[in-house]
Write a protein that holds these residues in place. Sequence first.
Motif, short mmCIF file in Angstrom:
data_model
loop_
_atom_site.label_atom_id
_atom_site.label_comp_id
_atom_site.label_asym_id
_atom_site.label_seq_id
_atom_site.Cartn_x
_atom_site.Cartn_y
_atom_site.Cartn_z
N UNK A 178 36.16 34.17 24.95
CA UNK A 178 35.11 34.39 23.95
C UNK A 178 33.79 34.83 24.59
N UNK A 179 32.99 35.57 23.82
CA UNK A 179 31.64 35.86 24.27
C UNK A 179 30.77 34.61 24.14
N UNK B 234 41.52 32.00 40.39
CA UNK B 234 41.41 32.51 39.02
C UNK B 234 40.26 33.49 38.85
N UNK B 235 39.33 33.50 39.83
CA UNK B 235 38.14 34.32 39.66
C UNK B 235 38.40 35.82 39.80
N UNK B 236 39.39 36.20 40.60
CA UNK B 236 39.60 37.62 40.89
C UNK B 236 39.80 38.46 39.63
N UNK B 237 40.73 38.10 38.73
CA UNK B 237 40.89 38.93 37.53
C UNK B 237 39.67 38.91 36.60
N UNK B 238 38.91 37.81 36.61
CA UNK B 238 37.69 37.76 35.80
C UNK B 238 36.67 38.76 36.32
N UNK C 271 41.07 26.78 30.36
CA UNK C 271 41.56 27.79 29.41
C UNK C 271 40.56 28.91 29.17
N UNK C 272 39.27 28.59 29.29
CA UNK C 272 38.26 29.63 29.08
C UNK C 272 38.30 30.66 30.20
#
Length: 359
Positions: A75-76, A123-127, A64-65
């Motif tokens: 969150x930061x 999941x990494x691409x949008x991050x 979820x993070x």
Amino acid sequence: MTGRFAVGLDVGPLFGRQTGIGQFVAMLRSELELRDDLTVVPYALSARAQLPDGVRRLPFPARPTLESWALTGRPRVDWALGRVDVIHGTNYVVPPSAAERVVSVHDTNIFTAPHLVSPVARRFAPIIHRAVASGAWVHTISHAVADQLQEILNTDRVRVVYLAAGAQVGASANRAKNTFILAVGTRETRKNYPRLISAFGMVAQDTPDLGLVIAGQPGSDDPAISVALDALPTAIRARVELLGFIDDKTRTRLYAEASLLALVSLDEGFGIPLVEAMAAGLPTVVAAVGALSEVADGASALVNPLSVVDIADGIRSVSSDDRLRESMIERGLVRSAVFSWANTASGLVDLYRTVLAAR
């Protein structure tokens, strides 16, 4: 920036069986901790895992993070990580923070070929997109990848710092010419092992003493590998060995005993086994894709990874031409000397200082 500073370093890839990224993180951490101009603050994203002493925990559930970081940039992590000047996300993800940030992106498959990567990696691409849009810099490991990332991410904040050999290898004396072809890497789709197996089947008909050893932990391509193996004649199939995960001692022994390395991946951001093989005085046959030709720089035989016949022809030429083998070994030893973990660490420290000076 001059003076001492603190770097938050993602050491999550050190936990579990290490891939090439794990080797990178292990060696980078070791080199950075030898320096007197910075402080390393190791961290890992984990709500429950058992972490070694000295590793800061980002106490969030991973899935979820990651989704939240992709969608909202929250969150930061400043309160959990403590005071650092730069955060270096070593494995495609850098968390949101008030500190300056660097993210290592090792190849472009998550953007250009998501079918070649795991669901987690997708999941990494949008991050990464969100991190770069909010000011993060990108470290990558070859100019081939950098050129693609500048266009994909629409940024000029991309810098190249090469990696080095993961295993401590030395050049082998009196190498036998036809022992076995070595392939190193997890058995995932982009490694292209089914075509390599088929190419070996062609070569093996005329080279009865030659074997094929694939050293890499099981992965997504195991079903296709089984099909390729079943297509071989029984006697040739018996000359193929799947070793699974190997430790450093076994890895070094294999480089010393093999007759050549075959790295015919569909894509590679760098190719640590290529550098290891060149340092071991091992001739190499590599795919003419991604960063491999850049890293080899004329020291390898280049083949089309989509052509079984071309792969087989490359293996035959290196196996049969003594003058070619000797030339490749000499050029490989010279080329491998360019790559060292001390150089990697120095290059990344220069990048950290560039990032801090630009804020």
